[in-house]
Scaffold this active site. Structure first.
Site, PDB file in Angstrom:
ATOM      1  N   ILE A   2       0.879  -1.016   0.063  1.00  0.00           N
ATOM      2  CA  ILE A   2      -0.057  -0.028  -0.245  1.00  0.00           C
ATOM      3  C   ILE A   2       0.744   1.329  -0.086  1.00  0.00           C
ATOM      4  CG2 ILE A   2      -0.172  -0.005   2.589  1.00  0.00           C
ATOM      5  CD1 ILE A   2      -2.965   1.075   2.330  1.00  0.00           C
ATOM      6  N   CYS A   3       0.359   2.316  -0.459  1.00  0.00           N
ATOM      7  CA  CYS A   3       0.911   3.832  -0.475  1.00  0.00           C
ATOM      8  C   CYS A   3       2.425   3.595  -1.144  1.00  0.00           C
ATOM      9  CB  CYS A   3       1.294   3.967   0.609  1.00  0.00           C
ATOM     10  SG  CYS A   3       1.736   5.845   0.933  1.00  0.00           S
ATOM     11  N   ALA A   4       3.382   3.934  -0.911  1.00  0.00           N
ATOM     12  CA  ALA A   4       4.746   3.810  -1.716  1.00  0.00           C
ATOM     13  C   ALA A   4       5.319   2.447  -1.819  1.00  0.00           C
ATOM     14  CB  ALA A   4       5.692   4.927  -0.930  1.00  0.00           C
ATOM     15  N   PRO A  48       4.103  -0.444  -3.121  1.00  0.00           N
ATOM     16  CA  PRO A  48       4.292  -0.989  -4.617  1.00  0.00           C
ATOM     17  C   PRO A  48       5.495  -0.747  -5.266  1.00  0.00           C
ATOM     18  CG  PRO A  48       1.877  -0.162  -4.185  1.00  0.00           C
ATOM     19  CD  PRO A  48       2.951   0.364  -3.158  1.00  0.00           C
ATOM     20  N   HIS A  94       0.311   4.899  -4.476  1.00  0.00           N
ATOM     21  CA  HIS A  94       0.229   6.706  -3.793  1.00  0.00           C
ATOM     22  C   HIS A  94       0.827   7.524  -5.019  1.00  0.00           C
ATOM     23  CE1 HIS A  94       1.035  10.444  -1.751  1.00  0.00           C
ATOM     24  NE2 HIS A  94       0.090   9.926  -1.016  1.00  0.00           N
TER      25      HIS A  94
END
Length: 254
Positions: free
Chosen positions: A161-163, A165, A182
């Site tokens: 999640i967010c950065a 990936p 993100h």
């Protein structure tokens, strides 16, 4: 007179009359009362309580590095445990106390070194500074890369999640799949989808702290089933409009 009274007392004791002197009654503890009333596993709103006797529905490893985004870790961990998924929190450092980016310290269950040979149904990466490409704390960790590669090759779930990936990309786990992340990492992974949650094969990604609940429910849908995800959503008073949104109804995975 005294001799007669003494004889009377002895006679009462011999005949089993013990009502003269009685210890106070001690009520059973709530736990014991509940146990005596039922031996069924504890449930809450139809959901298995964490720590029940039943085998876990699935297992997940959440990797925590110093500076992790607390909401992106705690929300899915909480939701997964409500669904009877056994979540192990692993610290990347020698210390099991991991300080998040917002000053919240989380006590991990173990260290990452102790998890390298243990199989899990899911590996979960929260975002935050450790996942930012410029930082490289997670992406540059050989242990994390190996876990992600092995997980992907075995067909088991990898999630971020967010950065985070972008960490999947460094491990080669985003090749040929759709994903979201993100907006701050768009330069590193340009094909970010607009969806809150994307599931493609055994890769599950989400946008950020604001989609942490959707992320957690998507994990439940994948690892357990959609009904359990719906039950958990209802138990936390998530509105029907949110539960019936496209984010929740496109979770079927190939």
């Amino acid at each position: 007179m005294q001799r007669s009274l003494l004889l009377l007392l002895c006679a009462c004791c011999a005949n089993g009359f013990q009502g003269w002197i009685r210890p106070p009654l001690i009520p059973a503890s709530p736990t014991k009362r509940a146990a005596s009333q039922s031996t069924a596993p504890s449930t809450l709103l139809g959901l298995r309580l964490s720590g029940g006797a039943d085998a876990p529905a699935a297992t997940a490893l959440c990797i925590l590095a110093p500076g992790f985004e607390e909401l992106e870790a705690i929300a899915p961990i909480d939701l997964l445990r409500r669904a009877n998924v056994q979540v192990t929190l692993a610290s990347t450092e020698a210390s099991k106390s991991v300080l998040g980016r917002n000053g919240i310290t989380v006590q991990a269950d173990t260290t990452l070194d102790e998890c390298l040979s243990t199989p899990y149904d899911c590996v979960l990466l929260p975002g935050g500074p450790p996942a930012v490409p410029a930082n490289g704390l997670l992406a540059g960790d050989a242990r994390v890369k190996k876990i992600l590669k092995d997980q992907r090759q075995s067909g088991k779930l990898v999630s971020a999640i967010c950065a985070a990936p972008s960490v999947l990309k460094e491990a080669g786990a985003l090749e040929g799949v759709k994903y979201t992340a993100h907006f701050s990492v768009k330069e590193q992974i340009p094909d970010i989808g607009p969806e809150k949650v994307v599931v493609d094969g055994n890769v599950l990604t989400s946008q950020g702290a604001g989609t942490s609940v959707e992320f957690g429910l998507a994990l439940i849908s994948y690892l357990v089933d959609q009904k359990t995800a719906d039950d958990v959503a209802a138990s936390i008073a998530l509105g029907n409009d949110q539960r019936n949104s496209a984010a929740f109804r496109t979770l079927a995975h190939s």
